[in-house]
Design an enzyme around this catalytic site. Structure first.
Site, short mmCIF file in Angstrom:
data_model
loop_
_atom_site.label_atom_id
_atom_site.label_comp_id
_atom_site.label_asym_id
_atom_site.label_seq_id
_atom_site.Cartn_x
_atom_site.Cartn_y
_atom_site.Cartn_z
N ASP A 41 -10.72 -54.49 29.63
CA ASP A 41 -11.10 -55.90 29.72
C ASP A 41 -10.96 -56.39 31.16
O ASP A 41 -10.00 -56.05 31.85
CB ASP A 41 -10.17 -56.73 28.80
N HIS B 39 -13.22 -56.16 26.11
CA HIS B 39 -13.15 -57.53 25.60
C HIS B 39 -13.91 -57.61 24.27
O HIS B 39 -15.05 -57.20 24.18
CB HIS B 39 -13.79 -58.46 26.62
N CYS C 66 -10.85 -64.39 22.35
CA CYS C 66 -11.57 -64.84 23.55
C CYS C 66 -11.01 -66.20 23.97
O CYS C 66 -9.79 -66.35 24.09
CB CYS C 66 -13.07 -64.84 23.23
#
Lengths: 252, 91
Positions: free
Chosen positions: A188, A220, A127
């Protein structure tokens, strides 16, 4: 893979490490028992904070033979539960890139000074930590390998720049100084497959050593077993690719 | 991804956190990763008192539709209160 008759031990604890501007920050260190020398990994936690998943991941690297260090990049926001501290950082628009790079340089130096570390240190992040891992691989000299897991905002438009993130990591690609592994999901929305393609094109253009893997039916954060985003197949394969990559570039 | 979409506003009122009631002085509204809601992104509101540290927080994580419904409802209730002459003089 470890053998069932092999001895294994691990030490995991919080420590203090140098950070940006000479600050001391806390960090979670996990390492195999024994004299080593072990290769090492710096783990950069994600936006939701210096949380339990990152402690688990730190111990996972130690189980695989690495001295693993996860610095608390939110140290300066004060102390409380990881969520409360992360919420405070989220309200402030995140931590400044320059401060993060200083913290990561401090962690790199800390690991290299340990008598049981062989001096070869990778950087790993997911992330926002994936973005930071890429930025560190470009701007902090000394990392031997970098792993960017679904780091968004590597490719940024001028409108997306903020005081905390004043320049797109992509702009530093010419300075990438170590092999890069990137793991991404097709579903994502940040980074999108299109943004990953832009990133890959820049790596090719500059002749960098990298391998990117784009998983279908994953979005994600597909490693996070505590979130609905978890995808078992891509997660298992992704971890295998991480340890193969580290074995190739750091040994263990 | 981390959207970094956030806005803060100074507020006055009280919130009930894990340690009981405390004055809330700031609301941070973000559309970013939630901690608990089973969503990749949520409309998050953190009611805090920065002077009391990170733990002085009352949090909600809402779907976008829930947040829109909540915002509209707040405004509608305030409008009704105003029509009835109930709003505090200081406001």
């Amino acid at each position: 893979m470890y053998q069932t008759n092999a001895y294994e031990g691990m030490l995991a604890e919080t420590v203090s490490v140098p950070g940006a501007r000479g600050d001391m920050i806390n960090a979670y260190l996990a390492r195999p028992l024994g004299p080593g020398p072990f290769p090492a990994v710096v783990l950069i936690h994600h936006m939701p904070g210096w949380d339990e998943w990152y402690r688990e991941a730190t111990r996972k690297f130690a189980h695989h033979g690495y001295a693993a260090l996860s610095p608390n990049l939110y140290y300066r926001a004060g102390h409380g539960t990881p969520e409360d501290v992360a919420a405070q950082v989220r309200a402030a628009g995140g931590v400044p890139d320059e401060q993060v790079l200083g913290d990561l340089a401090g962690s790199l130096g800390y690991l290299r000074a340990l008598p049981y570390v062989n001096g070869r240190v990778a950087v790993f992040g997911t992330c926002s930590g994936g973005r930071h891992a890429y930025l560190a691989a470009c701007r902090v000299p000394g990392f031997a390998a970098a792993i960017d897991c679904w780091g968004g905002r590597v490719v940024m438009t001028p409108a997306e720049l903020t005081p905390q993130q004043p320049q797109a990591p992509l702009d530093f690609t010419a300075d990438l100084a170590c092999p890069l592994l990137g793991l991404f999901g097709e579903e994502d929305r940040g980074p999108t497959p299109e943004q990953v393609a832009v990133h890959e094109q820049a790596l090719k253009q500059h002749g960098k050593t990298y391998e990117f893997h784009m998983y279908p039916a994953a979005g994600h954060g597909f490693f996070y077993h505590d979130r609905p985003a978890y995808r078992q197949g891509p997660a298992v394969d992704g971890w295998a690719k991480i340890f193969a990559f580290l074995q190739k570039h750091l040994g263990a | 991804m981390c959207t970094m979409i956030v806005s803060q506003v100074a507020i006055e009122g009280s919130g009930k956190g894990t340690a009981g009631w405390f004055p809330v002085r700031r609301a941070a509204v973000s559309y970013d990763h939630p901690f608990h809601a089973p969503l990749e992104h949520a409309l998050n509101i953190d009611f805090t008192d920065p002077a009391r540290g990170p733990g002085a927080r009352v949090a909600v994580e809402l779907t976008a539709q829930a947040a829109r419904d909540l915002a509209a409802t707040i405004l509608a209730v305030l409008a009704e209160a105003e029509r009835g002459g109930f709003l505090e003089a200081a406001e």
